[in-house]
Write an enzyme that holds these catalytic residues in place. Structure first.
Site, PDB file in Angstrom:
ATOM      1  N   LYS A  52       0.840  -1.212   0.000  1.00 57.42           N
ATOM      2  CA  LYS A  52       0.000   0.000   0.000  1.00 57.42           C
ATOM      3  C   LYS A  52       0.869   1.253   0.000  1.00 57.42           C
ATOM      4  O   LYS A  52       0.610   2.209  -0.727  1.00 57.42           O
ATOM      5  CB  LYS A  52      -0.954  -0.032   1.205  1.00 57.42           C
ATOM      6  CG  LYS A  52      -2.047  -1.096   1.035  1.00 57.42           C
ATOM      7  CD  LYS A  52      -2.793  -1.424   2.324  1.00 57.42           C
ATOM      8  CE  LYS A  52      -3.699  -2.645   2.088  1.00 57.42           C
ATOM      9  NZ  LYS A  52      -4.382  -3.119   3.292  1.00 57.42           N
ATOM     10  N   GLN A  96      -4.516  -1.946   9.684  1.00 58.71           N
ATOM     11  CA  GLN A  96      -4.378  -3.250   9.038  1.00 58.71           C
ATOM     12  C   GLN A  96      -4.896  -4.369   9.956  1.00 58.71           C
ATOM     13  O   GLN A  96      -4.467  -4.473  11.104  1.00 58.71           O
ATOM     14  CB  GLN A  96      -2.904  -3.487   8.666  1.00 58.71           C
ATOM     15  CG  GLN A  96      -2.658  -4.761   7.892  1.00 58.71           C
ATOM     16  CD  GLN A  96      -3.258  -4.743   6.483  1.00 58.71           C
ATOM     17  OE1 GLN A  96      -3.187  -3.738   5.776  1.00 58.71           O
ATOM     18  NE2 GLN A  96      -3.840  -5.838   6.069  1.00 58.71           N
ATOM     19  N   ASP A 119     -10.882   2.161   4.072  1.00 53.41           N
ATOM     20  CA  ASP A 119     -11.066   0.714   3.905  1.00 53.41           C
ATOM     21  C   ASP A 119     -12.553   0.384   3.764  1.00 53.41           C
ATOM     22  O   ASP A 119     -12.911  -0.728   3.384  1.00 53.41           O
ATOM     23  CB  ASP A 119     -10.502  -0.041   5.128  1.00 53.41           C
ATOM     24  CG  ASP A 119      -9.205  -0.780   4.802  1.00 53.41           C
ATOM     25  OD1 ASP A 119      -8.946  -1.012   3.609  1.00 53.41           O
ATOM     26  OD2 ASP A 119      -8.469  -1.110   5.744  1.00 53.41           O
TER      27      ASP A 119
END
Ligand code: NAP
Length: 292
Positions: A52, A96, A119
């Site tokens: 990312k 994450q 997200d």
């Protein structure tokens, strides 16, 4: 059989985003800034977060990686989330997953400002998705839908079977493909570990998507001739021929299923790169939505 090349499609998206960054720079506007929180040293999570950050560099976004030890207390993580919510220089951020067992993932997810939740995991964004209202779509399902769209695959009226009902992939994907949108308008069956007659259900699918994390689970006899097959699964399996000792395997028995499928994603190089591309799209949108 045509390969649904997520790597190539994601590269086109990243080029478009890099152009958008260039245009913004020329206009003296702010450059998108993504932050990522990584807890612990899990190999998979580190690989995803690094990918990312690398994508941000490639596009020209700013990025900040915040790391904590496995033992970080939940309050410290919540305080960090709060400070990122308030930090005007950060347009969007992710935590994450998975997190260590002593941390309540839902509590952390719900603490994120929905306007920075790139997200798309916050209940507000999931609710907006269900109602087809503006918001952030979860990155993996959005990447799959984008892959379908950019490869000209017709979805309207098709039978779609999704295997796996996780909150981050299967469940939202089943809703996105059933919505009155394009791509969308599928007749969706969402299956899981308690589903009976799974093989039979799968064999009626025009579009079959597997997100369970069981290598080689989807066999050729579960797949209809000419079906579109999308493999979300990524499991590390031992491979002594490689220096690192492992390779990624998908849920689909690619060798045999590819002989029947009209389109199929490879693993790696299918859904994974599209997930990252979606996150980048959401980050740019996070900034634009605030009128920056
Ligand atoms: P998850 O939380 O691991 O849940 C797995 C799902 O699969 C559950 O809904 C489970 O059913 C179902 N399942 C397990 N065994 C099954 C079986 N034999 N038959 C039918 N359903 C079964 O799911 P996830 O987080 O979405 O991850 C799934 C896979 O996708 C993993 O390999 C993960 O690494 C991969 N993934 C890849 C990306 C990417 O960008 N490429 C992104 C996210 C995830 P129950 O609900 O009944 O337990």
């Amino acid at each position: 059989m045509q390969l649904l090349d997520g790597k190539a499609t994601s590269e086109s998206i990243k080029k478009e985003l890099a152009q958008a960054v260039k245009n913004r720079k020329e206009q003296g506007k702010k450059i998108p800034h993504l932050a990522a929180i990584l807890v612990g040293t899990d190999g998979g999570s580190m690989t995803y977060v690094n990918a990312k950050v690398k994508a941000c560099d490639q596009i020209g976004f700013e990025s900040t990686l915040i790391r904590y030890d496995d033992s970080v207390p939940e309050e410290i993580l919540l305080a960090k989330v709060q400070s990122l919510n308030e930090d005007k220089s950060i347009d969007g951020f992710i935590v994450q997953l998975p997190l260590p067992g002593h941390i309540d993932e839902m509590k952390i997810t719900q603490a994120i400002d929905p306007l920075k939740d790139v997200d798309g995991f916050h209940p507000v964004n999931l609710g907006n998705m269900v109602l087809n209202l503006p918001g952030f779509l979860p990155a993996t399902p959005a990447g799959i839908v984008e892959l379908i769209k950019r490869n000209g695959i017709e979805t309207e009226g098709k039978n779609c079977v999704v295997i796996g009902r996780s909150n981050i992939v299967g469940m939202p994907l089943s809703i996105m493909l059933a919505r009155n949108t394009n791509p969308g308008n599928c007749t969706v069956t969402l299956t899981h570990s308690r589903t009976k007659n799974l093989e039979e259900i799968c064999s009626n699918a025009d579009i079959l998507i597997s997100a369970i994390g069981r290598p080689g689970f989807v066999k050729a006899d579960m797949v209809k001739e000419g079906a579109v097959v999308i493999d979300v699964g990524t499991t590390r399996v031992s491979d002594t021929s490689r220096a690192r000792g492992w390779r990624l395997r998908g849920d689909v028995d690619f060798e045999n299923v590819s002989k029947k499928a009209s389109f199929i994603t490879p693993v790696p190089g299918g859904v994974g790169p599209m997930t990252i591309a979606s996150l980048m799209i959401n980050t740019l949108r996070a900034m634009e939505l605030k009128g920056k």
